[in-house]
Design an enzyme around this catalytic site. Structure first.
Site, PDB file in Angstrom:
ATOM      1  CE  LYS A 154      -5.885  -4.815   2.851  1.00  0.00           C
ATOM      2  NZ  LYS A 154      -5.117  -4.217   1.719  1.00  0.00           N
ATOM      3  CG  ASP A 207       3.377   1.537  -1.342  1.00  0.00           C
ATOM      4  OD1 ASP A 207       4.626   1.688  -1.346  1.00  0.00           O
ATOM      5  OD2 ASP A 207       2.782   0.898  -0.465  1.00  0.00           O
TER       6      ASP A 207
END
Length: 268
Positions: free
Chosen positions: A16, A116
């Protein structure tokens, strides 16, 4: 995010990184740095993580571009995965819930609130009756052990996370949310996976009254959408969705234990 092979071990990994044209977005860069720090902190001293959390492997800085090397999960996020099996069996969602809550219990014990939790941040593998779950995306995670850590990241009045799964406490004071916020979001996530609906009548995350509904509207009982669900499961989720944090489960472990006790009554 790229799929790659680590040559020294032959294992598949996910890499990532922030693309160079996105580097100007300072907030995205800070979230990325936060995710790196949290994933490293979630490791044990011998480099092991929790089986229900996407594992951190390594970090490289190539010409000023951070490259985060992490576990490659050969699955789909729960939102996409569940679309193959609508409606999801109650026993399947209970299994997903138990694994999610175990991962959150580990993060909370390490001093972090995820902030989240939502279906798209759960990666699911395996068949419908035996799902395996990995919790991902710790870019909004916050340490509640150190009140000043990342304090500059969240301005007063700013709300992070995804509207459909936000707790009332997220909306009132996002910077200072504690473990009960994750309990609420886990409850809202399981409710959505079971019903393909949000817990509030007429709720649309894109409409202006969405925060008002989360703060004031009573949740629709689960069995209005899923009459095949046990009353006890409805009670478990309704307790997670209470407006006041102190009225929810005392911990994700307690909520997980309640789902565990329910499991023998369910049939795949």
């Amino acid at each position: 995010v790229y799929r790659a092979t680590q040559l020294s071990t032959g294992r598949r990994v996910a890499m990532k990184m922030l693309l160079t044209n996105a580097a100007a977005d300072e907030k995205a860069f800070k979230y990325f740095r936060r995710e790196i720090q949290v994933l490293k902190d979630l490791l044990t001293p011998d480099g092991q993580g929790h089986p229900g959390i996407v594992a951190f492997y390594d970090l490289f800085d190539v010409d000023g571009v951070y490259q985060l090397v992490m576990e490659y999960v050969d699955g789909k996020n729960a939102l996409e995965w569940s679309r193959q099996y609508q409606p999801l069996p109650v026993s399947t969602v209970v299994q997903i819930g138990r694994q999610l809550l175990a991962a959150l219990a580990y993060a909370h014990a390490k001093g972090y609130v995820h902030r989240d939790v939502k279906p798209s941040n759960l990666l699911v593998m395996g068949p419908v009756h035996r799902p395996r779950v990995k919790l991902s995306d710790f870019g909004l995670a916050k340490s509640f052990a150190d009140g000043n850590l990342f304090a500059s990241m969240t301005r007063q009045g700013e709300v992070g996370g995804s509207t459909g799964f936000l707790s009332p406490d997220h909306i009132r004071e996002f910077r200072n949310v504690k473990e009960p916020a994750d309990i609420y979001s886990a409850g809202a996530t399981l409710y959505f996976l079971l019903t393909n609906e949000y817990p509030y009548f007429g709720f649309n995350p894109r409409q202006a009254n969405s925060y008002e509904l989360i703060l004031e509207a009573p949740p629709i009982p689960l069995r209005a959408f899923r009459p095949d669900a046990p009353e006890e499961l409805e009670r478990i989720l309704m307790k997670a969705l209470q407006k006041q944090p102190r009225a929810r489960w005392k911990s994700v472990q307690a909520m997980g234990d309640a789902l565990q006790a329910l499991s023998p009554m369910l049939h795949p």
